[in-house]
Write an enzyme that holds these catalytic residues in place. Structure first.
Site, mmCIF file in Angstrom:
data_model
loop_
_atom_site.group_PDB
_atom_site.id
_atom_site.type_symbol
_atom_site.label_atom_id
_atom_site.label_comp_id
_atom_site.label_asym_id
_atom_site.label_seq_id
_atom_site.Cartn_x
_atom_site.Cartn_y
_atom_site.Cartn_z
ATOM 1 N N THR A 69 0.854 -1.176 0.000
ATOM 2 C CA THR A 69 0.000 0.000 0.000
ATOM 3 C C THR A 69 0.893 1.230 0.000
ATOM 4 O O THR A 69 2.102 1.118 0.163
ATOM 5 C CB THR A 69 -0.893 0.012 1.260
ATOM 6 N N ALA A 117 -5.520 -5.897 6.744
ATOM 7 C CA ALA A 117 -6.730 -5.072 6.788
ATOM 8 C C ALA A 117 -7.505 -5.299 8.082
ATOM 9 O O ALA A 117 -7.954 -4.357 8.735
ATOM 10 C CB ALA A 117 -7.624 -5.395 5.594
#
Lengths: 275, 199
Positions: A69, A117
């Site tokens: 990310t 996540a």
């Protein structure tokens, strides 16, 4: 962003010992798994993780969450700018291009998400709960320093047990804009500028050369947007859209959401127009 | 990667630590303070694994303060060092050992200045000068060569500068600045940050 926990079997490691209760703060770490006798003894759903280099003793099972990310945040005179991408990957598969990587802890605190996540959203939700309890007990808003310390202490207890979380806690309190980096290794650092994730190095390059304390809000937003875009250009694990937030004295505001491909054409046209 | 150094004089202890907080190959912070004030005349310098450093140092800090509150007087540097070592030793063979390397520097009103070297295996040694980190390999010999027990404060700072220059010259990693503090019978003093330019 790793969504390996969503996929069944081949990329995830579900090891569940039903004899131990999942009381808060007492989760079984990887070390306690696989030590209970022979299969068929207790209910143990152990799926071997093929991505893991063969640890046949089953003790050091490390889940390889790539921090795929790019998230960044920086302070300037008008507060804090938070910019993130929105791509989630499971290995080389792009699982989603529309992930929300900024977690709204409360109207004046934001948390970013990098790593696992589930880990990020769970712990930051827990942090939101702790912040609210603090508010109720002390009749004043929690400071960014205290909020980040709460989070750091919570995850430190699980150090070495496979949590994967690299987050920035951003907010505005009575000391002005606040920005802390907290991760599952136990790091907690206060700073003016951070970038987290596989694309962080690319973002640092753009940010470091453009950041100044006296930027206007518009310039700062554009800098954040550009830095994320440049990172998504080079990093395969970042992409999707750029989500931009601005934290100021009244709280946080969502500024924009721009698709990276649209930005690409926009910047290309600008570069052509320049010539 | 990280560097700590301590030099004891006849009536003071000079300590310095680098200012880099790193995460793999990135410098996350350039002005990170690695020293923890345990009491008016004791400093704990702490480097090592992320998380362990702050958690362990703050634990020791709070306990030293608690001792003062309970008993009305402060722990001496020697007692604080032994307390710290005992904690490291107790956790060493547990499931969660603390991987930290420490220097404890203090001034005792009866015994004078003291510098204590501790490492993650919970060894403890009182020494006239000490260093931690890869930089120690380069600078301990400088300290061996030029250290004298009767150094003045300025001479000690010069010796520290010599060490920092050597790191700047030969150490592969860039450590641009160092926090420097001095402890004497008046307490802890912040000296000027040691910044080194390009070679």
């Amino acid at each position: 962003m790793a969504l390996a926990s969503v996929l069944s079997g081949d990329s995830a490691d579900f090891s569940f010992d039903s004899s131990q209760s999942f009381a808060f703060g007492g989760g079984p770490g990887p070390r306690s798994l696989g030590l209970e006798g022979t299969p068929g003894d207790s209910l143990s759903f152990s799926v071997k993780n093929p991505l893991c280099v063969g640890d046949d003793d089953g003790v050091e099972r490390k889940i390889e969450f790539l921090h795929g990310t790019t998230t960044l945040a920086f302070k300037f005179q008008h507060g804090v700018i938070v910019a993130v991408d929105s791509r989630a990957t499971a290995g080389s598969y792009i699982a989603s291009q529309t992930v929300k990587k900024v977690i709204e802890i409360n109207p004046y605190l934001l948390g970013t998400m990098a790593g696992g996540a589930a880990d990020c959203s769970f712990w930051e939700r827990l942090l939101a709960r702790q912040c609210r309890i603090y508010e109720l007990r002390n009749k004043e808003r929690i400071s960014v320093a205290a909020a980040s310390k709460l989070l750091a202490n919570m995850v430190y207890q699980y150090k070495g047990m496979g949590l994967s979380m690299g987050t920035m806690v951003c907010g505005w309190d009575k000391r002005g804009p606040g920005l802390y980096y907290v991760d599952s290794e136990g790091n907690r650092v206060c700073g003016d500028l951070f970038a987290v994730g596989s694309g962080s190095m690319y973002a640092y390059g753009v940010m470091d050369s453009g950041v100044r304390h006296d930027l206007t809000v518009e310039e700062a937003c554009e800098l954040g947007r550009r830095a994320i875009y440049q990172a998504t250009y080079r990093d395969a694990y970042s992409g999707g859209q750029v989500n931009l937030y601005h934290v100021h004295s009244e709280g946080w505001t969502r500024i924009s959401q721009d698709d990276v491909l649209v930005l690409h054409h926009q910047y290309k046209d600008q570069a052509v127009a320049f010539k | 990667m990280e560097y700590l150094i301590g030099i004891q004089g006849p009536d003071f202890v000079l300590v310095a630590a680098d200012n880099v907080a790193a995460s793999s190959i990135i410098q996350m912070k350039h002005d990170y303070d690695k020293m923890f004030k345990l009491s008016e005349k004791i400093l704990l310098l702490c480097v090592g694994e992320a998380g362990d450093t702050v958690q362990f140092a703050e634990y020791i800090q709070k306990n030293v303060q608690l001792y003062k509150m309970r008993n009305g007087y402060e722990l001496s540097p020697a007692a604080a060092a032994n307390f710290t070592r005992k904690n490291l030793a107790d956790y060493l063979r547990s499931r969660t050992p603390y991987h930290v390397n420490l220097l404890l520097a203090g001034y005792d009103d009866t015994d004078g200045p003291g510098l204590y070297y501790m490492d993650y295996l919970s060894s403890l040694a009182k020494a006239p000068f000490a260093a931690h980190g890869y930089g120690a390999y380069l600078t301990l010999s400088i300290l061996d060569r030029y250290y004298r027990p009767d150094l003045s404060r300025d001479e000690a700072v010069d010796l520290l500068k010599k060490c920092a220059e050597e790191l700047n010259k030969r150490f592969i990693l860039n450590l641009p600045s160092f926090t420097v503090r001095l402890i004497d019978k008046e307490g802890i003093h912040d000296l000027e940050k040691l910044t080194l330019g390009a070679k």
